[in-house]
Motif scaffolding. Structure first.
Motif, PDB file in Angstrom:
ATOM      1  N   SER A  11      37.577  42.803  34.987  1.00 21.12           N
ATOM      2  CA  SER A  11      37.500  41.351  35.054  1.00 21.12           C
ATOM      3  C   SER A  11      36.803  40.883  36.318  1.00 21.12           C
ATOM      4  O   SER A  11      37.014  41.411  37.406  1.00 21.12           O
ATOM      5  CB  SER A  11      38.914  40.757  35.003  1.00 21.12           C
ATOM      6  OG  SER A  11      38.858  39.373  35.218  1.00 21.12           O
ATOM      7  N   LEU A  12      35.964  39.868  36.144  1.00 25.21           N
ATOM      8  CA  LEU A  12      35.300  39.246  37.286  1.00 25.21           C
ATOM      9  C   LEU A  12      36.293  38.624  38.250  1.00 25.21           C
ATOM     10  O   LEU A  12      35.992  38.404  39.414  1.00 25.21           O
ATOM     11  CB  LEU A  12      34.337  38.163  36.786  1.00 25.21           C
ATOM     12  CG  LEU A  12      32.949  38.596  36.338  1.00 25.21           C
ATOM     13  CD1 LEU A  12      32.224  37.407  35.738  1.00 25.21           C
ATOM     14  CD2 LEU A  12      32.171  39.171  37.487  1.00 25.21           C
ATOM     15  N   GLU A  13      37.464  38.350  37.752  1.00 25.06           N
ATOM     16  CA  GLU A  13      38.481  37.732  38.605  1.00 25.06           C
ATOM     17  C   GLU A  13      38.772  38.581  39.829  1.00 25.06           C
ATOM     18  O   GLU A  13      39.129  38.063  40.883  1.00 25.06           O
ATOM     19  CB  GLU A  13      39.760  37.512  37.810  1.00 25.06           C
ATOM     20  CG  GLU A  13      40.862  36.810  38.589  1.00 25.06           C
ATOM     21  CD  GLU A  13      42.095  36.558  37.751  1.00 25.06           C
ATOM     22  OE1 GLU A  13      43.051  35.943  38.281  1.00 25.06           O
ATOM     23  OE2 GLU A  13      42.111  36.971  36.567  1.00 25.06           O
ATOM     24  N   PHE A  15      36.529  40.735  41.209  1.00 20.70           N
ATOM     25  CA  PHE A  15      35.290  41.169  41.855  1.00 20.70           C
ATOM     26  C   PHE A  15      35.349  40.763  43.333  1.00 20.70           C
ATOM     27  O   PHE A  15      35.336  39.577  43.656  1.00 20.70           O
ATOM     28  CB  PHE A  15      34.083  40.521  41.172  1.00 20.70           C
ATOM     29  CG  PHE A  15      32.763  41.079  41.628  1.00 20.70           C
ATOM     30  CD1 PHE A  15      32.194  42.156  40.960  1.00 20.70           C
ATOM     31  CD2 PHE A  15      32.090  40.531  42.704  1.00 20.70           C
ATOM     32  CE1 PHE A  15      30.965  42.679  41.359  1.00 20.70           C
ATOM     33  CE2 PHE A  15      30.873  41.050  43.126  1.00 20.70           C
ATOM     34  CZ  PHE A  15      30.310  42.131  42.450  1.00 20.70           C
ATOM     35  N   SER A  64      26.925  38.598  39.922  1.00 20.72           N
ATOM     36  CA  SER A  64      28.317  38.809  39.523  1.00 20.72           C
ATOM     37  C   SER A  64      29.254  37.868  40.269  1.00 20.72           C
ATOM     38  O   SER A  64      30.184  37.298  39.676  1.00 20.72           O
ATOM     39  CB  SER A  64      28.726  40.263  39.779  1.00 20.72           C
ATOM     40  OG  SER A  64      27.939  41.152  39.023  1.00 20.72           O
ATOM     41  N   TYR A  65      28.981  37.684  41.554  1.00 20.45           N
ATOM     42  CA  TYR A  65      29.875  36.810  42.327  1.00 20.45           C
ATOM     43  C   TYR A  65      29.670  35.343  41.954  1.00 20.45           C
ATOM     44  O   TYR A  65      30.628  34.562  41.965  1.00 20.45           O
ATOM     45  CB  TYR A  65      29.674  37.018  43.827  1.00 20.45           C
ATOM     46  CG  TYR A  65      30.876  36.527  44.616  1.00 20.45           C
ATOM     47  CD1 TYR A  65      32.063  37.241  44.622  1.00 20.45           C
ATOM     48  CD2 TYR A  65      30.830  35.326  45.323  1.00 20.45           C
ATOM     49  CE1 TYR A  65      33.177  36.797  45.317  1.00 20.45           C
ATOM     50  CE2 TYR A  65      31.940  34.870  46.018  1.00 20.45           C
ATOM     51  CZ  TYR A  65      33.102  35.603  45.999  1.00 20.45           C
ATOM     52  OH  TYR A  65      34.211  35.142  46.683  1.00 20.45           O
ATOM     53  N   LYS A  68      31.665  34.853  39.001  1.00 16.81           N
ATOM     54  CA  LYS A  68      33.078  34.757  39.375  1.00 16.81           C
ATOM     55  C   LYS A  68      33.412  33.350  39.859  1.00 16.81           C
ATOM     56  O   LYS A  68      34.460  32.788  39.505  1.00 16.81           O
ATOM     57  CB  LYS A  68      33.411  35.775  40.471  1.00 16.81           C
ATOM     58  CG  LYS A  68      34.856  35.660  40.992  1.00 16.81           C
ATOM     59  CD  LYS A  68      35.157  36.693  42.059  1.00 16.81           C
ATOM     60  CE  LYS A  68      36.568  36.495  42.612  1.00 16.81           C
ATOM     61  NZ  LYS A  68      36.949  37.533  43.587  1.00 16.81           N
ATOM     62  N   TYR A  72      36.174  31.915  37.712  1.00 16.19           N
ATOM     63  CA  TYR A  72      37.487  32.017  38.354  1.00 16.19           C
ATOM     64  C   TYR A  72      37.461  31.348  39.732  1.00 16.19           C
ATOM     65  O   TYR A  72      37.595  32.006  40.761  1.00 16.19           O
ATOM     66  CB  TYR A  72      37.902  33.478  38.507  1.00 16.19           C
ATOM     67  CG  TYR A  72      38.000  34.215  37.191  1.00 16.19           C
ATOM     68  CD1 TYR A  72      39.142  34.109  36.395  1.00 16.19           C
ATOM     69  CD2 TYR A  72      36.954  35.026  36.748  1.00 16.19           C
ATOM     70  CE1 TYR A  72      39.236  34.779  35.180  1.00 16.19           C
ATOM     71  CE2 TYR A  72      37.039  35.700  35.538  1.00 16.19           C
ATOM     72  CZ  TYR A  72      38.178  35.575  34.764  1.00 16.19           C
ATOM     73  OH  TYR A  72      38.271  36.240  33.569  1.00 16.19           O
ATOM     74  N   CYS A 320      37.232  46.386  41.562  1.00 11.43           N
ATOM     75  CA  CYS A 320      37.352  45.238  40.656  1.00 11.43           C
ATOM     76  C   CYS A 320      38.681  45.277  39.904  1.00 11.43           C
ATOM     77  O   CYS A 320      38.741  45.032  38.700  1.00 11.43           O
ATOM     78  CB  CYS A 320      36.196  45.178  39.659  1.00 11.43           C
ATOM     79  SG  CYS A 320      34.574  45.041  40.426  1.00 11.43           S
TER      80      CYS A 320
END
Length: 324
Positions: A11-13, A15, A64-65, A68, A72, A320
């Motif tokens: 999950s990107l949460e 990252f 990716s960030y 995020k 999130y 991650c």
């Protein structure tokens, strides 16, 4: 929403913003080989290859960030309001500044564009982090060498800034970084000597102590057009002694359990290597030549080993994930 950066679509949460430390390390590594190309006649392709990998990773981590942040925002807010992770927010602007420096030989126009994006962002993160320190009820044990990250970023600004903007801009950021380096250094020494030891995962951040004087030396040479005087020698000497002290305490470092914080070894080592290469470019002595080659070899081994452990950690799904 999920990302391919994290193995098995983690999950990107979770990252971590700390992954930008990879870009800091690889950018420093690329700059080392750019200097080695000019000063020691190393192959240009070493620099070009590292810069290519560095750029690809930056695009992946940055994208990716940003996803995020969009998906999130509460998780990102938690990092901003964390006594340790908040300092790593500045690793975003520091990464851009280092890419700007790394691209200066290869694509100067792109380098200047990156500088104009990174510099105001660096000032913003410095203000945000320092406001957080002042407004929150922090304890001494919350302080750690990662707090230097938003400060060191300011000292990087003059490396390209001398050619990109009026000299006052470079002097402003250099003064800001050098002043608060001394302030934070005093706080860190007090914390390390008189309070509980750093957590095991933060031990590698001791190497960040090398970065402010080493980067300060590089920036000072840029501002003064290569002036070697008492202040420049002071900065280099402090950086070199700090490296020797940390190597003298090798038993303190545990290489059994990998953490992303291991990337804290890389950029500071790159900074002192670049500073030593510049010293060799000035003095052309046997000592500076051997020291330059030795540091390049040592840095290459460290970057290679840390990169290998990072890849293994991704494959083992140890990045991650929730830290709770």
């Amino acid at each position: 929403m999920q990302t391919s950066v994290c193995v098995d679509a983690r999950s990107l949460e979770y990252f971590p913003v700390q992954l930008f430390a990879i870009i800091m390390g690889l950018s420093g590594f690329a700059i080392v080989f750019a200097k080695a190309y000019h000063i020691l006649d190393f192959s240009y392709w070493f620099y070009a290859f590292i810069l290519f990998i560095d750029t690809l990773l930056f695009l992946v981590i940055f994208t990716s960030y940003m996803l995020k942040i969009a998906s999130y925002p509460e998780a990102v807010k938690g990092e901003i309001n964390h006594p340790i992770k908040s300092s790593f927010m500045a690793s975003i602007s520091v990464s851009l500044l280092l890419l700007s420096i790394a691209y200066y030989d290869f694509a100067p126009t792109l380098s200047i564009v990156l500088w104009f994006i990174a510099t105001p962002l660096q000032l913003f993160f410095t203000l945000v982090v320092m406001k957080y320190w002042i407004h929150n009820d922090l304890e001494v044990v919350h302080s750690n060498p990662a707090w230097f990250i938003p400060i060191v970023g300011n000292v990087l600004v003059p490396v390209v800034g001398v050619d990109a903007a009026p000299i006052f801009v470079s002097l402003f950021f250099f003064s800001l970084g050098m002043f608060f380096w001394i302030v934070l250094f005093t706080i860190m020494i007090n914390r390390i000597i008189f309070h509980n030891p750093l957590a095991k995962k933060l031990i590698p951040t001791f190497f960040i102590f090398i970065a402010p004087p080493a980067v300060g030396f590089v920036s000072y040479l840029k501002i003064t057009n290569g002036s070697i005087d008492m202040f420049s020698i002071f900065l280099y000497s402090i950086a070199l002694f700090t490296l020797l002290l940390l190597l003298f305490m090798l038993r303190m470092y545990d290489v059994k359990m990998f953490f992303i914080s291991w990337w804290a070894y890389t950029f500071p080592l790159a900074a002192i290597t670049i500073a030593t290469l510049l010293m060799h470019n000035i003095y052309h002595s046997t000592f500076t030549y051997i020291a330059s080659l030795s540091l390049i070899a040592f840095l290459t081994l460290v970057v290679g080993y840390v990169a290998l452990k990072t890849i293994q950690a991704f494959k083992a799904q140890k990045i991650c994930i929730s830290e709770e």
